[in-house]
Design an enzyme around this catalytic site. Structure first.
Site, short mmCIF file in Angstrom:
data_model
loop_
_atom_site.label_atom_id
_atom_site.label_comp_id
_atom_site.label_asym_id
_atom_site.label_seq_id
_atom_site.Cartn_x
_atom_site.Cartn_y
_atom_site.Cartn_z
N GLY A 1 -22.55 -2.57 -19.99
CA GLY A 1 -23.81 -3.36 -19.88
C GLY A 1 -23.22 -4.60 -19.87
CG ASP B 1 -24.14 -11.87 -25.67
OD1 ASP B 1 -23.10 -11.60 -26.43
OD2 ASP B 1 -24.00 -13.30 -25.48
CB SER C 1 -20.03 -3.97 -30.12
OG SER C 1 -18.97 -3.90 -29.05
CG ASP D 1 -17.70 -0.87 -26.73
OD1 ASP D 1 -18.56 -0.96 -26.04
OD2 ASP D 1 -17.47 -1.62 -28.05
N GLY E 1 36.63 20.28 24.62
CA GLY E 1 38.14 20.69 24.85
C GLY E 1 38.08 21.51 26.15
N GLY F 1 39.58 27.38 27.72
CA GLY F 1 40.66 28.39 27.10
C GLY F 1 41.53 27.59 26.01
CE LYS G 1 35.11 24.10 24.97
NZ LYS G 1 36.14 24.69 26.09
CB SER H 1 31.44 18.24 27.06
OG SER H 1 32.09 18.61 25.74
#
Lengths: 283, 625
Positions: free
Chosen positions: B23, B26, B30, B102, B459, B462, B465, B533
């Site tokens: 509330g 006052d 309490s 409270d 590599g 042969g 790999k 590669s």
């Protein structure tokens, strides 16, 4: 409790040997079963506790296989601090509050469980369950972390810590009912027995050892007494009672007309004394 | 002592009500609580003596007992005469046990009111009969509704100062009822009251003969606030994994909704794994069933990966799992909310980094209107979208407070800066096929207990790999790792059958293989690519495609003469005879890697030893445990 064990690096449980500590320890055993609680117990010994409390403490730890750390403020001992000559306020400040801070700093605990309840005292009613402390152990009641639902903010920076009060929402009656329902061992001093006491300052003080000097006009009497709360024996008033079983204690409680802390001489030192002590770092 | 035992048994079976009082300043909150404690004989003699002493010194009641002093705990409050924080009080009647929060009236302490409301089932909203419905009355009513309180008592206090007039009471009730209608309260009971003199607090008052409703206490004792969480689907956020020894693995937590018994099927929200409850372990022995509110340790029938923050749930009714949701947010910090800034979000036992991605609108709690805003200040309420760094399990707040309420924590000060209530998840179908949407690379890899990686073997033909890659994969597989080999020859039979051996085709060949390897790492796999590669730039392209630290270049450094001498597939002979064009090392160059993660020599070594070097590398760099 599990929340603490899971979130903190180095938690500890403050063990004061009283009934609330007994309940808190019992809850810890349950929470972690079948594991043992993953933290040690800490007892800040003022050297003025009842001998029966110390015996009970050692027996409990041995029976459960737990780790116990006992800390005594040696600095206070060296200064000769004692409740008779130094006064209750200084004694509590040095041996309890300072002692606790020393122990927390020394071991670097980042979380500490305490058995405080909100129904004990007005400022306790506003304390959080997870209560934040600064690196110097101070409590700022105006700047507490909001605590919503069951979500607890467990984050702290280095040096800061959290005090955790798992029994916050328990009342004194709840404690006794739970002790009864779960058969929890407690210190025999809670049960009525013939004990040597001296009437002093409106309360009955038990003569636990020969450090207690009689004042002029005082005499030791054998009385059937028990304690509602336990602390340092020169500061803890006994009540006359014939309640020597748990049932009798609870019955007595239900008709009691004074609150339990009344037997504590430290609270009435000055107004709002508990709040002050807490701001300084008392548990 | 049989009667005492009976008494205690009755105590234990008493129902329990948590409520808050709120509330304006006052309004007499309490005082009301002090009155309840006083009249239910919960005050001890020494507390009464202190109260009488304090009333004379600080009291605002002219020497009479000032009940408010009983509950206004902190020194500052006593001096200012206002309640600053939330205070919790306890009292018991023959029918029920009560915990009262409270809470403060001042606007700047709205966050504390929200705190009190978060754990309450009912709110007593006080109104000063002289002042009527105030802005703060509306604010409090709205916060109550937002935090899921469904039962309201409107206490029209200080009615004694309005000569106990019915028309005053009726006007206030009418105004409040109209305002509260859209808030959807389940029950709203209005009571004319004087906390100071006890009218309609404990017993019906002779001063209000026109009022035929219950007194406050009678209503609090009888109102049915059962929120039926035990009827909801089973939910248990895991707090702690209980592992006393190698034979026992239990999951500890408090059940926040529903019931569970051994044999029930459960799901781990998040991973979606399922299992069956084997035992419900407590210190007092195994339980045959457990329900919401109980703290238990569950043992499951299967080994399932579960940790703190996970939610165990009913298999058939799982919570939502998402990393985005919409929520109401109450801001609780002096420092304003910044959308986009990082916070820590904690919901149940889960804790994750979070940010507010959008502030949809701010809510004017006085008019219940929405308006646009860029930020939220202390005590303001907004509607936001929240985004998390990883998905968590939740339910809408309206269904379950524990699964839908969260706090936001500042990353630097660790202060609790906001409290939120989830409205709904922002990704559709989170209930049905959420895995498809939310499981990411980390989740897949974590589930496999490995870090995804591409082992790129390069590599000459042969050089060994494939031989080494095969050994490595066999070993990883034997260790339970999840792997896949992409072999140049095999890929050319299918996916890349349209590609030849020109330089352009070789580049495309590598591009496709690199893309596939990337998809496989996204699946959490350790991918072994065994490709000649020959060009640096393509190998760099492949490296850049992968995440940081995921690309491991393994150069199988076998001299050309050795490869020619081995000629396992007879290809060098054909190339040297001119039957194969663009053969690496013969009529097409091989660019040696400059800084490969690993260089393997196959001359004067054994392929198994070289494979072991690769495995050691993976262990040392944490790809596998």
């Amino acid at each position: 409790m599990r929340e603490v064990a899971a979130s903190f690096d180095n938690p500890v449980m403050l063990y004061s040997i009283g009934k609330d500590s007994s309940v808190m320890l019992h809850l810890a055993l349950k929470a972690f079963y079948p594991s043992l609680p993953p933290f040690p117990l800490l007892h800040v010994d003022t050297t003025w506790k009842f001998r029966e409390m110390i015996a009970f403490r050692d027996a409990t730890v041995a029976r459960l296989g737990l780790k116990l750390i006992v800390h005594i403020n040696q600095d206070g001992v060296a200064r000769g601090i004692n409740p008779f000559d130094s006064g209750s306020a200084l004694h509590t400040q040095v041996m309890k509050t300072e002692g606790l801070k020393q122990a927390l700093d020394h071991y670097g605990f980042d979380a500490a469980f305490g058995g405080a309840r909100r129904d004990e005292e007005k400022s306790r009613a506003k304390e959080r369950i997870f209560s934040f402390r600064t690196a110097s152990h101070a409590w700022d009641p105006k700047n507490q972390r909001p605590e919503l639902w069951r979500v607890y903010n467990t984050r702290v920076n280095k040096g800061e810590s959290i005090r955790v009060f798992p029994l916050s929402n328990w009342t004194e009656l709840d404690i006794w009912q739970y002790i009864m329902a779960e058969n929890i061992p407690i210190v025999p001093l809670y049960f009525a027995k013939k004990r040597p006491v001296v009437a002093r300052d409106g309360t009955l003080i038990m003569v636990d050892d020969d450090r207690m000097k009689l004042r002029p006009g005082e005499a030791i009497e054998e009385k059937l007494v028990r304690f509602r709360t336990l602390g340092c024996y020169p500061l803890t008033g006994a009540i006359e009672s014939d309640a020597d079983t748990l049932e009798a204690i609870v019955s007595e409680m239900l008709t009691a007309r004074t609150s339990e802390r009344q037997g504590r001489l430290i609270d009435s030192d000055e107004k709002a004394s508990m709040e002050k002590k807490k701001k300084e770092g008392y548990f | 002592m049989a009667s005492l035992r009976e008494y205690l048994a009755a105590q234990e079976n008493k129902s329990f009500l948590r409520f808050l009082t709120c509330g304006s300043v006052d309004d007499g909150k309490s005082t009301l609580i002090g009155r309840l404690l006083y009249d239910t004989k919960l005050l001890f003699d020494d507390q009464l003596a202190t109260l009488e002493k304090d009333s004379k010194q600080h009291g605002t009641t002219g020497g009479d007992i000032d009940f408010a002093l009983l509950v206004d705990g902190l020194e500052a409050e006593r001096e200012q005469g206002i309640t600053i924080d939330v205070a919790y009080r306890f009292f018991t009647t023959d029918k029920r046990k009560f915990i009262v929060a409270d809470t403060p009236g001042h606007e700047q302490y709205t966050r504390n009111m929200a705190t009190g409301a978060s754990n309450s089932d009912l709110a007593v909203i006080l109104i000063d009969a002289r002042k009527g419905v105030l802005i703060q009355t509306r604010r409090h009513a709205y916060i109550c509704s937002l935090l899921g309180i469904r039962h309201i008592v409107l206490a029209v206090n200080k009615i004694d100062l309005m000569d106990y007039r019915q028309d005053v009471f009726d006007a206030i009730v009418a105004e409040f009822t109209k305002f509260a209608e859209p808030l959807g309260f389940q029950s709203l009971v209005s009571i004319p009251m004087s906390a100071r003199f006890g009218d309609n607090v404990i017993a019906a008052s002779a001063n209000t003969p026109w009022y035929d409703g219950p007194a406050l206490l009678a209503h609090l004792e009888s109102v049915d606030v059962d929120t039926a969480v035990t009827d909801g689907p089973f939910r248990m956020p895991v707090q702690w994994v209980n592992r006393p020894n190698l034979d026992f693995r239990g999951f500890s937590g408090t059940i926040v909704s529903g019931r569970i018994k051994p044999g029930d099927k459960i799901a781990v929200a998040g991973s979606g794994r399922t299992s069956t409850v084997a035992r419900i372990v407590t210190q007092g022995g195994d339980l045959e069933a457990a329900a919401a509110g109980e703290a238990v340790t569950l043992m499951l029938a299967d080994e399932v990966d579960i940790s703190r923050g996970d939610v165990l749930s009913a298999d058939k009714a799982r919570p939502e799992v998402s990393d985005q949701f919409a929520a109401h947010l109450i801001w609780m910090a002096e420092e304003e909310l910044l959308p986009g800034r990082g916070y820590i979000l904690k919901l149940a036992t889960a804790q994750v980094p979070a940010q507010i991605t959008a502030l949809k609108h701010k809510i004017d709690v006085n008019r219940l209107e929405q308006y646009a805003a860029k930020t939220l200040h202390l005590n303001e309420i907004g509607y936001v979208n929240v985004s998390l760094s990883q998905p968590i399990a939740f339910d809408p707040y309206a269904q379950n407070r524990d699964m839908g309420g969260f706090i936001l924590i500042d990353r630097f000060t660790n202060a609790t800066v906001g409290a939120g209530m989830i409205d709904f998840g922002l990704r559709r179908a989170t209930n049905v096929h959420w895995q498809a949407l939310d499981v990411n690379k980390q989740a897949r890899a974590a589930q496999k207990h490995q870090k995804p990686a591409v082992l790129w073997f390069t590599g000459l033909s042969g050089s060994g790999k494939s031989t080494i890659a095969n050994i490595v994969e066999r070993q990883l597989h034997a260790q339970g790792r999840h792997t896949y080999i992409l072999d140049g020859d095999n890929v050319r039979h299918g996916l890349n059958r349209d590609l030849g051996f020109t330089e352009a085709d070789r580049v495309e060949n590598i591009r496709r293989v690199a893309e596939i390897a990337k998809l496989f790492t996204d699946a959490g796999l350790i991918v072994l690519v065994s490709f000649i590669s020959p060009f640096k730039s393509e190998r760099r392209m492949a490296r850049e495609l992968m995440g940081e630290g995921e690309f491991v270049e393994v150069f199988v450094d076998t001299p050309l003469e050795v490869c020619i001498a081995r000629d396992v597939k007879g290809l060098y002979a054909k190339a040297q005879a001119g039957a194969i064009k663009n053969f690496t090392g013969i009529d097409s160059p091989y660019e040696r890697p400059e800084t490969p993660e690993l260089t393997l020599k196959t001359v004067a070594s054994d392929p198994a030893l070289e494979a072991e070097r690769v495995l050691a590398f993976l262990r040392e760099h944490g790809y596998v445990a």
